[in-house]
Scaffold this active site. Structure first.
Site, PDB file in Angstrom:
ATOM      1  N   LYS A  33       0.002   4.216  -0.288  1.00 18.80           N
ATOM      2  CA  LYS A  33      -0.702   5.356   0.314  1.00 18.80           C
ATOM      3  C   LYS A  33      -0.524   6.604  -0.558  1.00 18.80           C
ATOM      4  O   LYS A  33      -0.505   6.506  -1.783  1.00 18.80           O
ATOM      5  CB  LYS A  33      -0.234   5.562   1.761  1.00 18.80           C
ATOM      6  CG  LYS A  33      -0.426   4.313   2.626  1.00 18.80           C
ATOM      7  CD  LYS A  33      -0.248   4.574   4.102  1.00 18.80           C
ATOM      8  CE  LYS A  33      -0.467   3.291   4.892  1.00 18.80           C
ATOM      9  NZ  LYS A  33      -0.418   3.528   6.351  1.00 18.80           N
ATOM     10  N   GLU A  40      -5.472  -5.148  10.504  1.00 20.00           N
ATOM     11  CA  GLU A  40      -4.476  -4.113  10.778  1.00 20.00           C
ATOM     12  C   GLU A  40      -4.799  -3.432  12.104  1.00 20.00           C
ATOM     13  O   GLU A  40      -5.691  -2.573  12.161  1.00 20.00           O
ATOM     14  CB  GLU A  40      -4.465  -3.065   9.660  1.00 20.00           C
ATOM     15  CG  GLU A  40      -4.036  -3.594   8.315  1.00 20.00           C
ATOM     16  CD  GLU A  40      -3.711  -2.454   7.356  1.00 20.00           C
ATOM     17  OE1 GLU A  40      -2.558  -2.367   6.909  1.00 20.00           O
ATOM     18  OE2 GLU A  40      -4.605  -1.650   7.073  1.00 20.00           O
ATOM     19  N   GLU A  99      -7.378   4.352   7.966  1.00 17.88           N
ATOM     20  CA  GLU A  99      -7.233   5.791   7.731  1.00 17.88           C
ATOM     21  C   GLU A  99      -8.482   6.360   7.069  1.00 17.88           C
ATOM     22  O   GLU A  99      -8.857   7.511   7.319  1.00 17.88           O
ATOM     23  CB  GLU A  99      -5.979   6.048   6.883  1.00 17.88           C
ATOM     24  CG  GLU A  99      -4.698   5.753   7.648  1.00 17.88           C
ATOM     25  CD  GLU A  99      -3.493   5.471   6.775  1.00 17.88           C
ATOM     26  OE1 GLU A  99      -2.437   5.119   7.334  1.00 17.88           O
ATOM     27  OE2 GLU A  99      -3.609   5.573   5.535  1.00 17.88           O
ATOM     28  N   GLY A 143       2.140   2.328  10.948  1.00 16.13           N
ATOM     29  CA  GLY A 143       3.036   3.471  10.795  1.00 16.13           C
ATOM     30  C   GLY A 143       3.671   3.955  12.083  1.00 16.13           C
ATOM     31  O   GLY A 143       4.315   4.995  12.116  1.00 16.13           O
ATOM     32  N   HIS A 181      -9.638   0.682   4.765  1.00 18.82           N
ATOM     33  CA  HIS A 181      -8.418   0.953   5.527  1.00 18.82           C
ATOM     34  C   HIS A 181      -8.741   1.876   6.700  1.00 18.82           C
ATOM     35  O   HIS A 181      -9.586   2.768   6.596  1.00 18.82           O
ATOM     36  CB  HIS A 181      -7.363   1.593   4.626  1.00 18.82           C
ATOM     37  CG  HIS A 181      -5.995   1.619   5.234  1.00 18.82           C
ATOM     38  ND1 HIS A 181      -5.623   2.562   6.171  1.00 18.82           N
ATOM     39  CD2 HIS A 181      -4.926   0.807   5.072  1.00 18.82           C
ATOM     40  CE1 HIS A 181      -4.371   2.336   6.540  1.00 18.82           C
ATOM     41  NE2 HIS A 181      -3.938   1.273   5.895  1.00 18.82           N
ATOM     42  N   SER A 226       3.091  -2.351  10.468  1.00 16.46           N
ATOM     43  CA  SER A 226       4.555  -2.282  10.582  1.00 16.46           C
ATOM     44  C   SER A 226       5.227  -3.626  10.323  1.00 16.46           C
ATOM     45  O   SER A 226       6.236  -3.961  10.949  1.00 16.46           O
ATOM     46  CB  SER A 226       4.968  -1.730  11.956  1.00 16.46           C
ATOM     47  OG  SER A 226       4.493  -0.401  12.116  1.00 16.46           O
ATOM     48  N   ASN A 279       0.860  -1.191   0.000  1.00 18.18           N
ATOM     49  CA  ASN A 279       0.000   0.000   0.000  1.00 18.18           C
ATOM     50  C   ASN A 279       0.893   1.237   0.000  1.00 18.18           C
ATOM     51  O   ASN A 279       1.464   1.594   1.029  1.00 18.18           O
ATOM     52  CB  ASN A 279      -0.912  -0.014   1.234  1.00 18.18           C
ATOM     53  CG  ASN A 279      -1.810   1.208   1.307  1.00 18.18           C
ATOM     54  OD1 ASN A 279      -1.920   1.979   0.353  1.00 18.18           O
ATOM     55  ND2 ASN A 279      -2.447   1.405   2.449  1.00 18.18           N
TER      56      ASN A 279
END
Length: 301
Positions: free
Chosen positions: A56, A217, A142, A223, A140, A263, A54
């Site tokens: 991003k 996730e 985010e 991150g 996702h 991560s 990904n």
């Protein structure tokens, strides 16, 4: 009734444009560099690994071209691994043209609309399929959380997007996961179940799930450099698989690939991928570097 010359010209132009687009995308597909495979023996019914990258909202055109060259020269991909790169919208055609042919290409989101229409700013799943994409990430964290005060996408919206993407012929990495506060409160599996329930309602048949993968996730590990221990990740993956068995079908639970995201990188990939219910990874930061192939090569052979 006769057709006016203007209408005839419009129809002819539309047909010509359609044919040109088909030719263009066939040419893109045929021009991609060929990859190479490392034969790995696998047992009957064994799930293949799925390693998704990904990117991003990162990189420029020039940086992507450099990264693509690194991946193209990275050596063979084990035959028990499927690899996909999900790039930002503006660069999808570049990736589709230049990236080695044994790596699939996908997007990081799609619109909720099944058909064309007045959806300003949206990119529809059928459009992604039309240009040659194979995969799309949906849900996702985010996007669920939103950006800069935006309320984000609900569980229902994420489920609808996944349904629309499947109907368009795309494969879906459906992301779920809990926050740090939810984990500390012991609500990890409850949160994952709440995120999966609308999807199970929209996809009631076992064969509806054939092109689905679940990407677990933990939000607190995305991150941040923090990673769930292999034991923590395995426990959650097993719980997700058991939920799918009870609420969708045992056959789906057995076959569906559940990726870990949070991560994952070359140095910790193998110990995570050794767990029986971890079937790959959805990789963020490491997918922007040569370390991505250390993850690919971290699978059991």
């Amino acid at each position: 009734m006769s057709i006016s010359s203007e209408k005839m010209a419009t129809v002819t132009l539309s047909a010509a444009c359609g044919a040109a687009l088909v030719y263009f995308y066939q040419k893109i597909s045929n021009s991609r560099p060929k990859g190479s495979s490392l034969k790995v023996a696998s047992k009957d019914g064994e799930r293949t690994y799925l390693i998704g990258g990904n990117w991003k909202c990162n990189n420029t055109m020039a940086q992507n071209e450099e990264l693509i060259q690194i991946f193209n020269k990275a050596g063979p991909i084990p035959s028990n691994v499927e690899v996909a790169i999900c790039a930002p919208y503006p660069y999808l055609t570049t990736v589709l043209k230049s990236l080695r042919s044994d790596i699939s290409v996908g997007a990081q989101d799609c619109g909720v609309n099944l058909k064309k229409g007045a959806y300003t700013g949206e990119v529809a799943a059928f459009q992604l399929k039309d240009i040659g994409c194979s995969w799309v990430i949906v849900g996702h964290s985010e996007r669920r959380a939103g950006f800069d005060g935006d309320s984000g996408e609900s569980n229902q919206v994420c489920a609808k997007k996944a349904q629309v993407a499947l109907e368009a012929g795309l494969k879906v990495m459906f992301a779920i996961g809990e926050t740090k506060e939810q984990r500390e409160a012991g609500k990890t599996l409850q949160v994952c179940a709440e995120q999966l329930k609308p999807l199970a309602s929209l996809l009631p048949k076992a064969n509806d799930w054939e092109n689905m993968a679940i990407a677990y996730e933990p939000v607190w590990a995305i991150g941040t450099g923090l990673t769930a221990t292999p034991e923590m990740a395995q426990e959650t993956h097993l719980g997700i698989r058991q939920w799918i068995s009870q609420n969708v079908a045992p056959s789906v639970a057995k076959s569906i690939r559940i990726q870990y995201g949070g991560s994952m990188k070359g140095k910790n990939a193998r110990e995570l991928l050794e767990q029986p219910d971890i079937d790959g990874g959805l990789i963020g930061g490491a997918s922007l570097t040569a370390d991505f192939f250390n993850v690919v090569n971290g699978v059991l052979k």
